[in-house]
Scaffold this motif. Structure first.
Motif, PDB file in Angstrom:
ATOM      1  N   PRO B 341       0.756  -1.219   0.032  1.00 26.33           N
ATOM      2  CA  PRO B 341       0.072   0.069   0.025  1.00 26.33           C
ATOM      3  C   PRO B 341       0.838   1.235   0.219  1.00 26.33           C
ATOM      4  O   PRO B 341       1.821   1.171   0.458  1.00 26.33           O
ATOM      5  N   GLN B 345       2.459   3.195   7.107  1.00 28.23           N
ATOM      6  CA  GLN B 345       1.969   2.946   8.337  1.00 28.23           C
ATOM      7  C   GLN B 345       0.419   3.001   8.486  1.00 28.23           C
ATOM      8  O   GLN B 345       0.098   2.683   9.714  1.00 28.23           O
ATOM      9  N   ARG B 346      -0.023   3.610   7.692  1.00 27.73           N
ATOM     10  CA  ARG B 346      -1.746   3.670   7.920  1.00 27.73           C
ATOM     11  C   ARG B 346      -2.489   2.276   7.557  1.00 27.73           C
ATOM     12  O   ARG B 346      -3.051   1.507   8.191  1.00 27.73           O
ATOM     13  N   HIS B 347      -1.945   1.957   6.231  1.00 27.39           N
ATOM     14  CA  HIS B 347      -2.661   0.677   5.880  1.00 27.39           C
ATOM     15  C   HIS B 347      -1.595  -0.654   6.245  1.00 27.39           C
ATOM     16  O   HIS B 347      -2.098  -1.663   6.167  1.00 27.39           O
ATOM     17  N   GLY B 348      -0.337  -0.650   5.937  1.00 29.01           N
ATOM     18  CA  GLY B 348       0.368  -1.657   5.577  1.00 29.01           C
ATOM     19  C   GLY B 348       0.797  -2.274   6.944  1.00 29.01           C
ATOM     20  O   GLY B 348       1.141  -3.537   6.838  1.00 29.01           O
ATOM     21  N   LEU B 349       0.718  -1.725   8.165  1.00 27.75           N
ATOM     22  CA  LEU B 349       1.378  -2.224   9.278  1.00 27.75           C
ATOM     23  C   LEU B 349       0.643  -2.070  10.598  1.00 27.75           C
ATOM     24  O   LEU B 349      -0.228  -1.005  10.554  1.00 27.75           O
TER      25      LEU B 349
END
Lengths: 375, 516
Positions: B341, B345-349
């Protein structure tokens, strides 16, 4: 000389105890401040605390009563903590407890009549407790679904649901479910059937501690296992920690939010059901006031960790239980206990104060604000 | 140059963090009116050094010398008083406030207890005029472009009388044009006696704008050079500590079956405006299909719609022969999608999760990681140890929270997770944004390896160099539409640039059809 294995063990022990440090110091500080307040109002703090400890732990029956007090605190604390882990603030435990108690009482006293037969305890108890769990789950699930599917904030909605639940309960206990005994003057249900009663652990008069306390301890293990060992727990924690990433990972975020609130409500409902089936054998208006709100404090003090919640709940239970003895011995009003509890909470919530007083190095933590009032 | 020219000097600075030596006897000096670039990979210690100069951290040893005098900086307040200003990578602005309000924030000018916005606006105009920075003091910050917000941050430091400005990765968020503007502003500032420390990991930029370049590697200074005496490969090897291949090496693609077909896709953005306006294309297995375009032309929403994160208004998406239009993410992932993504930091982890948990974020519920709804932690950990080794993720252990990793290693966690699953299609959005040379090289190699294993790759990137280096076919997006699809070996920077600006030439149209 110390072996490296020993050092590793000590370090690990330190890591294990570290999260307890701030709550522990918060309690110590609150007790000291409480002592100063007692002194200022003209009491003897040492005598007061001695009475408190005696009342809470001083005899087998005192211990038993502390366990009795702690039981609903453990269930309700777990309820709030489970919600927190899913990023949800369940302020509605109070209403969920009330409905859990009403449902358990109803099944407890009315079911044999409906079926025109007596029911064996191993069926009747689970049915009554299950009804309480279900009622709590529904009452928690509704604000959960509202949050998930309409964006209505769970804080507002659970508060509203509290009012609805408490007023419906008041109506039921004064109306359709009121104890018809002509001698009854209060808003309460009839006594539940003997077959629906959870027995005390010891068959000794004055020892009221019941199997519900053991169930509460077990439930803490179950909640810990659910949160950290199952895929559902992984989903709940992921939604709580980062809903965007949860969605990306293919988790049905809306369903998990609804389910988390329902599970949280179920635990609160269980608190109410156990109070009815194991302790009071009926529900009476005013039996459960405050448990749902104290539960928020307990979850906070226990750092949302199921085992921390057991400790926090026993502390709160002990203080409530010991307070009576303290008042009897020293004439210091019970309310001082509320003050100390409030102070503990204040110091745990604003742990910067504690870290400053005791010079504890802060972990890298940023101020966390709620994610706003939207969806 | 005489020693008097030196305005700021860091002397033998050492800073430990638990388990890391972030700065190891680092010395750097800044002369009056110069742009001194601080170059280094993520985690090399650049930001630590700057945070020491700005008073956010205290050094374990070493000293800071300002205008020949040794000073101790306890807090940002001290450094502001010493004339040091810092522009952070993530802006510290309040969107709902006006520019003037933001600028005076923390240093409010009052008149009999009432905020004197007019005086501030006036001063901002003067500064803006004096240094050639276009800033409207009355505009709302939330309505400004990223480049303009950055200018506000710079004016904010000038407003506090800074004559030393630290710019922390200022170009990471800018378009190429905005970057050019920033460089022009930087030169204007230095011409008026301001000294600038320019932190970056982009080689082209330091060569374009810096007077001197200090390269940091693993907490130490690897050397200080002048742009004239060096070049990109030399800087890259100073940064990484070994030879770096800056170009991507790959064989011609051998495209096979279609793995993604998009027909007349229309998507709305958060304000209900149609930002994808009838897009159709296809991606075949064994090829990299690049989507170029200036940021904000619908690329973000395209990736979100294809991966199920955003509802689509109209159109059809066929993935590996299955119609997945309007499906939620999980069935799409299970069809065989890997997704890197755009916003890691928002979507990927989940940053608070361990590396191990993040590495099973999309398949935690499948065997062998779960059995009967119960997590199999040993399998999760085993998987993490294998991926950490195979993908060279620099982490002390699989159990540390992912937030503790550098940006490049965080991205590697995502790449490892997504590329290690058996997939048919990879959608990679800005896969190397904000990363250092070493990580970029690595991720590019992995994406090409994916292609060679027969995976179809949809690459979305705002970096034209990246698109051209990796893609086999290139589509250019402009205002929510695909301007054209061209073969990569026939595309030039100029022809793509025209398409990116919305100018369509008829000659390029013929290359559009894929030839399996």
């Amino acid at each position: 000389m110390q072996s490296t294995a020993d050092k590793g063990f000590i370090r690990r022990l330190g890591q294990l105890l570290n999260p307890l440090l701030v709550p522990f110091l918060a309690i110590v500080t609150a007790v000291i401040l409480g002592g100063i307040i007692i002194k200022v109002v003209g009491g003897d703090p040492i005598a007061a605390y001695k009475g408190l400890v005696q009342g809470a732990f001083g005899s087998p029956s005192a211990l038993s009563e502390t366990a009795v007090w702690s039981t609903p605190y453990i269930f309700a604390g777990l309820a709030v903590a489970l919600g927190f882990k899913g990023g949800l603030f369940n302020i509605g435990a109070e209403g969920q407890i009330a409905f859990g108690a009403v449902a358990a009482a109803l099944i407890g006293y009315a079911l044999p009549g409906w079926l025109h037969t007596s029911i064996p305890p191993y069926i009747h108890i689970p049915l009554a407790v299950g009804a309480g769990i279900l009622a709590g789950a529904i009452w928690g699930g509704i604000p959960g679904a509202l949050k998930a599917y309409t964006g209505g904030h769970e804080v507002i909605n659970t508060i509203m649901m509290n009012y609805i639940a408490l007023n419906i309960t008041s109506y039921l206990l004064n109306g359709p479910m009121r104890d018809p005994n002509p001698l009854n003057l209060s808003a309460r249900t009839p006594e539940i059937a003997v077959s629906a009663r959870i027995p005390p652990i010891f068959d000794i008069p004055g020892m009221r501690v019941h199997w519900g306390f053991v169930l509460a301890l077990l439930m803490a293990v179950v909640v810990w296992w659910l949160l950290w060992k199952t895929t559902l727990g992984f989903e709940i924690r992921t939604v709580g920690a980062n809903p965007d990433a949860a969605k990306y990972a293919g988790i049905n975020v809306k369903w998990i939010i609804t389910l988390t609130m329902a599970l949280s409500g179920a635990l609160a409902g269980l608190a109410g059901a156990i109070e009815v089936t194991a302790l009071n054998y009926r529900h009476e208006l005013g039996f459960s006031t405050g448990y749902g709100f104290d539960a928020i404090a307990i979850a906070l003090l226990g750092k949302n960790n199921p085992y921390g919640i057991i400790l926090a709940a026993i502390l709160f239970g002990a203080m409530r239980n010991g307070a009576t003895r303290m008042q009897f011995l020293t004439q210091i009003p019970i309310d001082i206990i509320s003050v100390i509890q409030a102070l503990i909470l204040l110091f745990v919530a604003a742990d910067a104060i504690i870290r400053f007083i005791y010079r504890i190095r802060a972990r890298e933590e940023r101020v966390v604000l709620t994610r706003g009032w939207g969806g | 140059m005489t020693a008097n020219d030196i305005v700021l000097e860091a002397n033998e600075i050492t800073k430990h963090f638990p388990g890391v030596l972030a700065n190891d006897h680092v010395s750097i000096d800044l002369r009056k009116g110069e742009i001194h670039a601080l170059l280094g990979e993520n985690g090399a210690g650049k930001t630590t050094l700057m945070n020491i100069l700005y008073g956010l951290y205290k050094p374990d040893s070493g000293q800071v010398v300002l205008n020949g005098k040794s000073i101790v900086i306890h807090s940002p307040k001290d450094s502001i008083e010493a004339g040091i200003g810092m522009v952070h990578q993530h802006f510290m602005l309040i969107p709902a406030f006006s520019v003037a309000e933001n600028i005076m924030l923390g240093d409010e000018t009052t008149h009999a207890g009432v905020l004197d916005i007019k005086a501030v606006s006036q001063r901002v105009r003067e500064l803006s005029h004096q240094y050639g920075l276009e800033v409207d003091p009355d505009a709302k910050v939330g309505q400004l472009s990223v480049g303009a917000q950055q200018r506000v941050e710079i004016v904010k430091t000038l407003y506090r009388n800074a004559n030393i400005i630290i710019l922390d990765e200022p170009t990471a968020v800018l378009t190429p044009q905005e970057t050019e503007d920033l460089f022009r502003i930087m030169r204007q500032l230095t011409a008026r006696g301001v000294s600038i420390i320019f932190i970056t990991h982009k080689l082209k930029e330091v060569l374009a704008v810096a007077d001197r370049i200090t390269v940091m590697r693993a907490g130490r200074v690897a050397g200080t050079v002048k742009p004239k005496e060096t070049n990109e490969p030399k800087l890259a090897s100073m940064m990484v500590g070994r030879e770096v291949i800056l170009t991507v090496q790959k064989q011609p693609a051998r495209p096979k079956d279609e793995v993604l077909r998009v027909e007349d896709l229309r998507v709305l953005d958060d304000r209900d405006l149609e930002v994808i306006r009838g897009v159709s294309f296809d991606v075949r297995s064994g090829e990299i299909f690049g989507i170029a375009g200036v940021q904000g032309n619908g690329q973000t929403q395209l990736a979100e719609a294809l991966t199920g994160l955003r509802p689509m208004k109209n159109g059809k998406v066929i993935m590996a022969g299955k119609d997945v239009s309007g499906k939620p993410p999980r069935p799409i992932i299970e069809t065989g999608l890997a997704h890197i993504p755009e916003d890691r930091q928002r979507h990927g982890l989940v940053l608070s999760y361990s590396v191990a948990d993040n590495m099973v974020l999309c398949n935690y519920y499948l065997e062998p990681f779960a059995r009967g709804g119960v997590l199999q932690q040993e399998k999760v950990d085993e998987n993490a140890r294998r991926l950490i080794r195979d993908f060279d993720v620099r982490t002390p252990s699989p159990y540390v929270p992912t937030s503790k990793l550098s940006g490049g290693n965080q991205q590697k966690v995502i790449v490892a997770r997504e590329l290690s699953r058996p997939v048919k299609l990879l959608i990679a959005s800005q896969p190397t944004r904000g990363l250092d040379v070493g990580s970029i090289e690595y991720i590019h190699k992995e994406i090409v390896a994916m292609r060679d294993r027969g995976v179809g790759v949809l690459l979305i990137s705002a970096e034209l160099d990246e698109i051209m280096a990796l893609s086999d076919r290139i589509a250019v997006m402009y205002q929510g539409q695909i301007m054209d699809v061209v073969k990569a070996n026939e595309a030039t920077k100029e022809s793509l640039g025209l398409l990116m600006a919305g100018i369509k030439s008829s000659e390029t149209a013929e290359a559009a059809a894929p030839r399996p």
